[in-house]
Each structure stands twice: as structure tokens, then as C-alpha cells.
Design an enzyme around this catalytic site. Sequence first.
Site, PDB file in Angstrom:
ATOM      1  N   HIS A  64      -3.763   8.023   5.359  1.00  0.00           N
ATOM      2  CA  HIS A  64      -3.782   6.625   4.709  1.00  0.00           C
ATOM      3  C   HIS A  64      -5.170   6.089   5.045  1.00  0.00           C
ATOM      4  O   HIS A  64      -5.542   5.637   4.027  1.00  0.00           O
ATOM      5  CB  HIS A  64      -2.814   5.627   5.361  1.00  0.00           C
ATOM      6  CG  HIS A  64      -2.745   4.326   4.894  1.00  0.00           C
ATOM      7  ND1 HIS A  64      -2.170   4.343   3.383  1.00  0.00           N
ATOM      8  CD2 HIS A  64      -2.796   2.935   5.125  1.00  0.00           C
ATOM      9  CE1 HIS A  64      -2.238   3.007   3.099  1.00  0.00           C
ATOM     10  NE2 HIS A  64      -2.414   2.336   4.126  1.00  0.00           N
ATOM     11  N   GLU A  93      -3.415   5.593  13.046  1.00  0.00           N
ATOM     12  CA  GLU A  93      -2.973   6.826  12.443  1.00  0.00           C
ATOM     13  C   GLU A  93      -3.370   8.034  13.005  1.00  0.00           C
ATOM     14  O   GLU A  93      -2.513   9.066  13.278  1.00  0.00           O
ATOM     15  CB  GLU A  93      -3.758   6.802  10.951  1.00  0.00           C
ATOM     16  CG  GLU A  93      -3.091   8.006  10.107  1.00  0.00           C
ATOM     17  CD  GLU A  93      -3.484   7.896   8.785  1.00  0.00           C
ATOM     18  OE1 GLU A  93      -4.331   6.904   8.288  1.00  0.00           O
ATOM     19  OE2 GLU A  93      -2.890   8.507   7.658  1.00  0.00           O
ATOM     20  N   PHE A 143       1.245  -2.984   4.620  1.00  0.00           N
ATOM     21  CA  PHE A 143       1.356  -4.261   5.203  1.00  0.00           C
ATOM     22  C   PHE A 143       2.878  -4.127   5.084  1.00  0.00           C
ATOM     23  O   PHE A 143       3.433  -4.015   4.237  1.00  0.00           O
ATOM     24  CB  PHE A 143       0.673  -5.260   4.327  1.00  0.00           C
ATOM     25  CG  PHE A 143      -0.678  -5.204   4.850  1.00  0.00           C
ATOM     26  CD1 PHE A 143      -1.365  -4.717   5.840  1.00  0.00           C
ATOM     27  CD2 PHE A 143      -1.472  -6.330   4.131  1.00  0.00           C
ATOM     28  CE1 PHE A 143      -2.711  -4.929   6.173  1.00  0.00           C
ATOM     29  CE2 PHE A 143      -2.719  -6.532   4.625  1.00  0.00           C
ATOM     30  CZ  PHE A 143      -3.424  -5.878   5.519  1.00  0.00           C
ATOM     31  N   LYS A 199      -9.928   7.662   0.201  1.00  0.00           N
ATOM     32  CA  LYS A 199     -10.131   6.250  -0.041  1.00  0.00           C
ATOM     33  C   LYS A 199     -11.968   6.223  -0.106  1.00  0.00           C
ATOM     34  O   LYS A 199     -12.379   5.200  -0.679  1.00  0.00           O
ATOM     35  CB  LYS A 199      -9.562   5.352   0.776  1.00  0.00           C
ATOM     36  CG  LYS A 199      -8.158   5.294   0.752  1.00  0.00           C
ATOM     37  CD  LYS A 199      -7.226   4.246   1.490  1.00  0.00           C
ATOM     38  CE  LYS A 199      -5.922   4.080   1.018  1.00  0.00           C
ATOM     39  NZ  LYS A 199      -5.201   5.005   1.871  1.00  0.00           N
ATOM     40  N   HIS A 219      -9.364   1.770  -1.861  1.00  0.00           N
ATOM     41  CA  HIS A 219      -7.898   1.745  -1.724  1.00  0.00           C
ATOM     42  C   HIS A 219      -7.286   1.011  -2.950  1.00  0.00           C
ATOM     43  O   HIS A 219      -7.503   0.037  -3.309  1.00  0.00           O
ATOM     44  CB  HIS A 219      -7.833   0.889  -0.455  1.00  0.00           C
ATOM     45  CG  HIS A 219      -6.305   0.815   0.233  1.00  0.00           C
ATOM     46  ND1 HIS A 219      -5.123   0.949  -0.813  1.00  0.00           N
ATOM     47  CD2 HIS A 219      -5.771   0.193   1.394  1.00  0.00           C
ATOM     48  CE1 HIS A 219      -4.101   0.969  -0.031  1.00  0.00           C
ATOM     49  NE2 HIS A 219      -4.374   0.254   1.152  1.00  0.00           N
ATOM     50  N   CYS A 244       0.773  -1.260  -0.046  1.00  0.00           N
ATOM     51  CA  CYS A 244       0.011   0.102  -0.113  1.00  0.00           C
ATOM     52  C   CYS A 244       0.869   1.256  -0.091  1.00  0.00           C
ATOM     53  O   CYS A 244       0.376   2.191  -0.251  1.00  0.00           O
ATOM     54  CB  CYS A 244      -0.836  -0.063   1.192  1.00  0.00           C
ATOM     55  SG  CYS A 244      -1.618  -1.521   1.414  1.00  0.00           S
TER      56      CYS A 244
END
Lengths: 406, 85
Positions: A297, A308, A393, A329, A334, A165
Site C-alpha cells: 500500500h 505495513e 481509511f 505510488k 495515490h 483507498c
Amino acid sequence: MPVARRVVITGQGAISALGVGVEANLKAMRNGECGISALEFRDVERLMVRIGGQIKPYDETRFFDRQQLVFYDKFTQLALISAAEAMQESGLEITEQLAPRSGVILGTSGGGLQTQDENFRKVYEEGKNRVHPFVVPRLMNNAAVGHVSMRYHITGPSYTVSTACASSNHAMGQAFQLIRAGGLDVALTGGSESMLSFGGIKAWEGLRVMSRDGCRPFCATRNGMVQGEGAAVFVFEEYQHARARGAPILAEVVGFAMTADAGDIVTPDQQGAASAMQGAMNDAGLNPADIGYINAHGTGTKVNDRTEIAAIKQVFGDHARKLRLSSTKSMHGHLIGGTGAVELLACIMALREGVVAPTIGHKQADPECDLNIVPNVAQQLDTQYVLSNSFAFGGLNAVLALAKAP
Amino acid sequence: MVQVKDKVIDILAQQAMLDPGDIAPDASLESLGVDSLGLVEIVFAIEEEFDIQIPFNANEPDAKEFDISSVGSIVSAIEALVAGG
């Protein structure tokens, strides 16, 4: 001492569920439109998760001829469409002299996943013993970079970055650093992703982190991420080079930082995220109070959003309550390896237009996410500096800092 | 349904690295040392064992449709899904 090299953005191109082209994407972001809809592809009825940010309608023959399509997986097509728009806006001509000083650095996570999916189906499910001869050059993760370099005859440093990501942010950060360090004068950079296929979604479904009803980052009712597809490509250019040719300057890239959590393969870490944001500001010589907007994010999972927000509070202190924070998003989904690129559009829009794209789908405040997340409706904000967060990830984090055009 | 219960407990025991005899009905997954990724693996193993679909989303661990508060509640939920499936 030589004057420090600065890096500016002189062109942008994009395609996502919000539309074809930058203007369509920005219009949707200004208006808080949702591009997430029912997924349409073979075997979708065998999935539990059936929504996504799919580009509709999409007719590849509108953009490419048969000879080209033989070699282009969809992630390559989306990169080429975006690169063409960025190059046109920039007005950049890759001369023989400039070619070795130019590069293509793009992010992707799945690469030609649709090509893999289709061809695995042929050999395993349908029992075929033969596949198309160009399966390998279609599916490889660096196919998009190769085709963009060929299209514009760019002969300098070119490669694919794949950090799940955070791929696009890592790619754009590397382009920024290479230009600043003198290794390049110009880069086509950003990212592309197209994982919306049965195998692509089935794999994600297994992690049990996907929402079946929508992407609602920072909302108390959020229940997971929604995948999207698309690409965005930017022309990053050394400032004097851009000025000398009278190029349009959309924004300046002023800082970049990357960190690794060294913790867990999927669960994000507050300190890793905080260090990346702080690092990007340090690189740019900025203080927390300088930042007006953060493109989060903001995946819409319980854990990501909570972590976050905690990281932002840790880094920004009291200023965390003053700055704007949003996750686009919620609109385009995403885009995994392409997500930071499409999200950079929102960052540039905030700097140029003073419009902060909203986090749509917001229904109920979450006490753990009690910052100004720009719920549902865009906000006006005149700001000099913004950040763009990507936390992948693998615990790999990449944050860019942008400024208004000099 | 005894068979369902035994199989679910076997799966939980394997993930928790415990003897099935040590899995008490009122134990929570946390007390068995099962984390969120372990739970995702358990859900997968149970789906494979009984060929069912479990409506579990890691973002909504408290959702009523699949109660994971204890070993007993998980067994009941699986029994209902197997019977209904």
C-alpha cells in the site's frame, strides 16, 4: 465433484500520470520514472499542496465526442479509455449469450468529484441559479460502471465499490469471487479516480498528511502522500472460457481476502493488515515462503508505512527479508479508489517479465522499514506468486494474490 | 500578544476538555490527552481564529518551522505567525 473454477486475467488497460496505455505505464515502472509534477487547475494557487500525479497532457476530445463528454466526468472517461484497451487485448466479444454472464465491477472513491466541484462553484461562488441538466448522471459514483456496461452491452451483475483507498482491490476481489463461484464468466474490473481539483485537494490538505515535495514510501525522509489520478481496467475471465477461445492469459487470480480493523477511522492497524495478507494466502492455499513480491500500500505517510512493514514481518517471519516489496505510488501517486487497479499492473509485470517495479525517491533508510523495498531501481525476480495490498481509511483492508499464467 | 496566548490556550483547552486555567505552559499535548487527530483540529481552529496558515504536517511533528513540543512553544510559534502575517 465439479472441477473448481479458476480465474485468469486476459486483458489490461490503463491511464495514469505515467502515460496513456499499459505499455507506457509499464515502461515508466521498469525505468523508475516519476509522474508527479506541479498541479495545473483553477485556484491551485490557493492550495498549500501543489503537486500530484496528474495526467499531462490530457485532451478528452482525443478520445470522446461532444455528445459523449456531456455525460462523462473525468473518472468515467479514464475508466472507458482503460476498458477499451483491456477489451482490445483480450479479444473478448460480448455475444448475446455471454452478455448476462458478464459484469462490470469498478472501484472509485470520489466518483464524479470534478463535476461536483465545478457545479458547486457555479451555484455557491458565482451565484448561478442553474446548472447543466446532466450533473447528476455525471457525478454519481456508478456512472463509470454504467457507461462501460452500455459500451460493451454487458448485462450481468454490475456495480461500483467504494471503500476509499481499497476500492479497486475490493472491486477486483469481488469480481474474482463471483467468477469463481459461478455467478459470472467474465468481468471488466478495476477502478478509476480523478480528484485532482481545488475542492478535492483542499479537503485532503486539511488532514495534514500530504507531502508538498514528493512521495517517498519507506524512506526515512518521507513526509506524506501525494495524490494521483487515473484508472486501470482488467478482463477477469473463467479459465476454461478463456482457454476455449484461445485468449491471451496474462496471470491468474488465486486468492483474495478482506478485513476491517474496527479500530480507528484513519489510523491503520497492524493486525487488520496482517489478517488480510494471511487471508489472501489461505484463500489461495499458499504459504508465506511462496510469495516473491508484495505491491505495498506504501502511501508515504509515517504511520502507514511503519504499520505495513510491521504487519508484513508479523505474517512472513524470516521470509519478510527475502521477498521484494515496493510502492509504485512513488511514481504515479495515490490514486485513492483507483490505486489498487493501477498497482496490479506492477504485479502482473513481476509475474510475466520477472521485473519488480521500484520504490523511487528513496534517499535514506528507515530502521523501521528495513526490508527490501526495491529502492529507486527495478530488480529482477522470477516468482510464481505475488500479493497486492490496499489498506483504506475506515480501517478496510483488501489483499489480492496472483500467480503466473497457468 | 496576551490576547493571542489566551485564545490559543482556550482552543487547546476546548480540545483537551479541560479548564483553560489547567493548561500549563510547559505541558505537552500528550500530557493533555490530545492525539494526532485532535492536533489537526487544533491547527485548523487556530488558523480560523487568526486567519493564518500554519505549516504543519502530521508526518513531521518534530519539524522546526512549527514546534509543538509544549503549550508554550505552540503559543510562541502562533505569536510569530500572527506578527509576521
